[in-house]
Each structure stands twice: as C-alpha cells, then as structure tokens.
Design a protein around this motif. Structure first.
Motif, PDB file in Angstrom:
ATOM      1  N   LEU A  63       0.859  -1.181   0.000  1.00  0.00           N
ATOM      2  CA  LEU A  63       0.000   0.000   0.000  1.00  0.00           C
ATOM      3  C   LEU A  63       0.898   1.234   0.000  1.00  0.00           C
ATOM      4  N   CYS A  64       0.719   2.109  -0.984  1.00  0.00           N
ATOM      5  CA  CYS A  64       1.518   3.334  -1.090  1.00  0.00           C
ATOM      6  C   CYS A  64       0.596   4.530  -0.888  1.00  0.00           C
ATOM      7  N   LEU A  65       0.927   5.360   0.094  1.00  0.00           N
ATOM      8  CA  LEU A  65       0.114   6.516   0.441  1.00  0.00           C
ATOM      9  C   LEU A  65       0.919   7.794   0.222  1.00  0.00           C
ATOM     10  N   THR A  69       4.481  15.808   0.217  1.00  0.00           N
ATOM     11  CA  THR A  69       5.502  15.466  -0.777  1.00  0.00           C
ATOM     12  C   THR A  69       6.150  14.120  -0.502  1.00  0.00           C
ATOM     13  N   ALA A  70       5.730  13.439   0.546  1.00  0.00           N
ATOM     14  CA  ALA A  70       6.319  12.147   0.908  1.00  0.00           C
ATOM     15  C   ALA A  70       5.409  11.001   0.470  1.00  0.00           C
ATOM     16  N   ARG A  71       6.049   9.896   0.103  1.00  0.00           N
ATOM     17  CA  ARG A  71       5.305   8.665  -0.167  1.00  0.00           C
ATOM     18  C   ARG A  71       5.601   7.676   0.953  1.00  0.00           C
ATOM     19  N   LEU A  86      11.010   6.855   1.991  1.00  0.00           N
ATOM     20  CA  LEU A  86      12.330   7.220   1.483  1.00  0.00           C
ATOM     21  C   LEU A  86      12.392   8.736   1.319  1.00  0.00           C
ATOM     22  N   LEU A  87      13.359   9.367   1.985  1.00  0.00           N
ATOM     23  CA  LEU A  87      13.450  10.818   1.934  1.00  0.00           C
ATOM     24  C   LEU A  87      14.403  11.313   0.849  1.00  0.00           C
ATOM     25  N   LEU A 146       4.856   9.236  11.614  1.00  0.00           N
ATOM     26  CA  LEU A 146       5.873   9.034  10.580  1.00  0.00           C
ATOM     27  C   LEU A 146       5.543   9.767   9.274  1.00  0.00           C
ATOM     28  N   PRO A 147       4.327   9.672   8.720  1.00  0.00           N
ATOM     29  CA  PRO A 147       4.063  10.394   7.460  1.00  0.00           C
ATOM     30  C   PRO A 147       4.231  11.902   7.589  1.00  0.00           C
ATOM     31  N   LEU A 148       3.815  12.478   8.722  1.00  0.00           N
ATOM     32  CA  LEU A 148       3.948  13.916   8.900  1.00  0.00           C
ATOM     33  C   LEU A 148       5.405  14.332   9.014  1.00  0.00           C
TER      34      LEU A 148
END
Length: 389
Positions: A63-65, A69-71, A86-87, A146-148
């Motif tokens: 699952l890719c969200l 600007t981040a995945r 991955l940054l 983590l996403p934020l």
C-alpha cells in the motif's frame, strides 16, 4: 503611521475535509489482535485510519500513500509489517556528512517507534515489527507521526543539501490568481507584523507579544500551502518567538529576525515553496467542543474582557484574531463551526480595532454557546454571565 486595521483574507491553501472515522473499526482491530488474527487487525486498523480507502488487503500487495511530498509504503513481509518513507539519496561525502548530521540529530529519538535509517546511500524513516507484537494502538501512533515527519523534512533535505529525492510526490502548482493572492498576502502580512512589533516594543506587554507571535506564524500556515526550506525556516524562527518560557527580549529579537528574513524573500523563492498537496492522513487535528471552550470560553474571554474594559482595544482585538486563526490553523471542523469561525474573521477584516474587539468578542461567546463544552456548572454559569453586547 500606526496600523489602524488588519486584513484577514481567505485561504489560498485548500482546507482538508473532515472525514469521520469509524471508531468501531478500531475496536474491532483490537479485538482481532486479542484473538490472534493479526493480519486482520492490521487491515482493520488501516481501514479505521483511512476511511476513504475502503477495504484494504495487504496480501494483494504493498500500500503506497501520499502525504504531502512524501510517499509512505506499507507492506507485509512474511509475519512482519513494514512502514517506510524514502526521503533522499546521499551524494558525495561532504554533503552526505552534513545531511546525515541533520537527519540523525533531528529525526531520531529515544523511545520513538520509528527511526531514521541509512541503507545503501538512501535515508529513510522506517518502522518494522512482527504482527503478534503489533498492537493496533502502536500502529496508529506510527501512522499518525511518521508520514507527517517525512512530509516535513524531505523537501528541506533536498533544498538544503541538494539531495536527490527519487520517491518524492509532486505538488500541484498554484494558478495565476492564487499566486497573485499569495504574494499580496505575504507582502502585506509581514509589513503589518513589523508595524505591530513596534507597537509591542512600545507597550512592553507579554500578552501582546504572545498574540503577535501566534498571529505571525499561524496566519501564514493557515492561508498558504507552504513547503520546503522556507516552511522550515519560518518554523525555526517561530519556535523561539512563540515560546512563552523563553526570555522576552530573546523572543522579540527572534521575531525581528524572522520579519527581516521573510520580507527579503523574493517572489520566485516563495512561488517555488508553494503548492497544493494531497494528504492520506489529515495534517490537522479533529476539532473538539472542549477546544472551542478552551479558546473561546469564559476563562479565556475574561482576560480579553479586561483589556476591552480598560480601553486596550488593539490588544483585545489581536488576542481574539490570533485565537480564531489558531483554531482554523491546527484543527479541522464540521462545516457549521468552520463557517462560523471564518465568517467572524470576514466581518472583522479591515475594521478598526475597537470594532474588531467588540465583534469577535460577541462571536466568540456565540460560537462557544452553540459548539463549546462546559467542563462544569461553574463554567456554564460564567458563560451565561458574560455580556453579549
């Protein structure tokens, strides 16, 4: 010339829509985990966090969200769940050392469930755990942070250290009308904040400085979809001048530096830092009745009322404007509350300070009566005792 009014424009930033989560799914996920149905527990937790995605089957694939600007990638690997973002990829040694120092120093923390990782010249935020050990509340905490964090740092790393960002999600550029509004606001905002800072220095009032610092950063966050190094620079300044535990002289100096820096921003740099983004996880908190009561309730309004009674209308108006904008900056609300808060600011825009103080005072009482939550009978009595006009 002293500032006699403040313009309060509508946002260029697209406001997120409040999507109600099904708390029953969260409870079902906990029950499934307790029964040993670990994959089902993870999928129900994801369904709770991502109501617009419907049913989620991790066995069918990763699952890719997209979070700004981040995945963020979520995958089952045997009996383990992996969450990663991955940054950037590191280039030569000189820039790699500086980037790693920032990356490891700012994003790692003792007790944090996810951590930064370096793998074959790629830096990422990662979390991995065995399904039997992955309680739904643990997964909720990871996916709420983590996403934020990934969204907050990937663009900054790219701009500051010229790193390659192979997994960065693109932003939607502002159209010409949006850009013109954004630049007009940016220029007028920092000019107004500079005028108000001079007034703050003259009055030597901590309350004035508190409200001014809040307004300086939050109105930008509320109105503009700001990203990258410029957002990070603004945040770094505001960490000092909004810190009420910090020395007032240092706060004042930090605000002055921020104003000077922001007023030197060229149109091309600002435009490159602006863009509409998609968010799998709402970047704002869900507003609550207790938050309305805390910011617009009688205990808060008592102090503002004292300012009005003593003729300090500018300070009262600035406090109320800052509180209304704070509620819109960090919380997402049901339509009725969102509309009431925005309409109050629309009515106050470009009005004299005394009129703004009176108008927002009345609106705060009305919004709290309709949508706030009294913590006890005494607070309810205090609210009823406040004058409506």
């Amino acid at each position: 010339m002293a500032l006699t009014a403040l313009t309060l424009p509508t946002p260029v930033r697209r406001r997120p829509v409040l999507v109600k989560r099904d708390y029953g799914l969260r409870d079902q996920a906990i029950e499934a985990h307790d029964r040993g149905e670990y994959q089902a527990a993870v999928e129900q937790t994801l369904a709770y966090l991502l109501p617009e995605h419907g049913n989620i089957d991790l066995a069918a694939g990763e699952l890719c969200l997209v979070q700004g600007t981040a995945r963020v990638h979520i995958a089952l690997i045997d009996d383990r769940l992996s969450v990663s973002a991955l940054l950037a990829r590191l280039p030569d040694a000189d820039r790699a050392t500086a980037a790693l120092r920032y990356f490891l120093g700012r994003l790692s923390s003792t007790g944090q469930l996810f951590q930064p990782r370096l793998r074959e010249h790629a830096i990422a935020l990662e979390f991995e755990d065995r399904l039997p050990l992955l309680h739904p509340q643990k997964l909720i905490e990871v996916l709420q942070r983590l996403p934020l964090e990934a969204d907050s740092h990937d663009a900054w790393l790219s701009e500051q250290f010229q790193l390659v960002t192979p997994d960065r999600a693109p932003l939607t550029d502002l159209d010409e009308a949006e850009w013109e509004r954004a630049w007009a606001f940016w220029s007028a905002h920092w000019a107004a904040i500079e005028e108000l800072m001079l007034e703050s220095r003259r009055r030597r009032s901590l309350r004035f400085l508190d409200a001014l610092g809040s307004l300086a950063v939050n109105q930008v966050r509320y109105l503009l979809p700001l990203h990258g190094a410029l957002r990070a620079e603004l945040a770094e300044h505001s960490d000092t001048y909004t810190d009420q535990e910090e020395d007032p002289n240092r706060r004042d100096a930090a605000l002055a530096r921020c104003i000077k820096s922001m007023r030197l921003v060229e149109p091309d740099r600002l435009r490159a830092a602006l863009g509409h983004a998609k968010y799998a996880f709402c970047p704002l908190q869900e507003g609550t009745a207790s938050m309305i009561a805390s910011m617009l309730g009688p205990h808060r309004l008592q102090g503002t009322g004292e300012l009005r009674a003593s003729g300090r209308h500018l300070e009262a108006a600035l406090e109320l404007i800052a509180d209304f904008i704070y509620l819109l900056t960090y919380q997402v609300w049901p339509e009725a509350i969102e509309r009431a808060l925005r309409e109050a600011l629309d009515q106050a825009s470009d009005k004299p300070w005394r009129e703004v103080a009176d108008l927002l005072w009345q609106q705060a009482i009305q919004i709290n009566r309709q949508h706030g939550q009294s913590t006890d009978e005494q607070q309810a009595n205090e609210l009823a005792a406040l004058p409506f006009d």
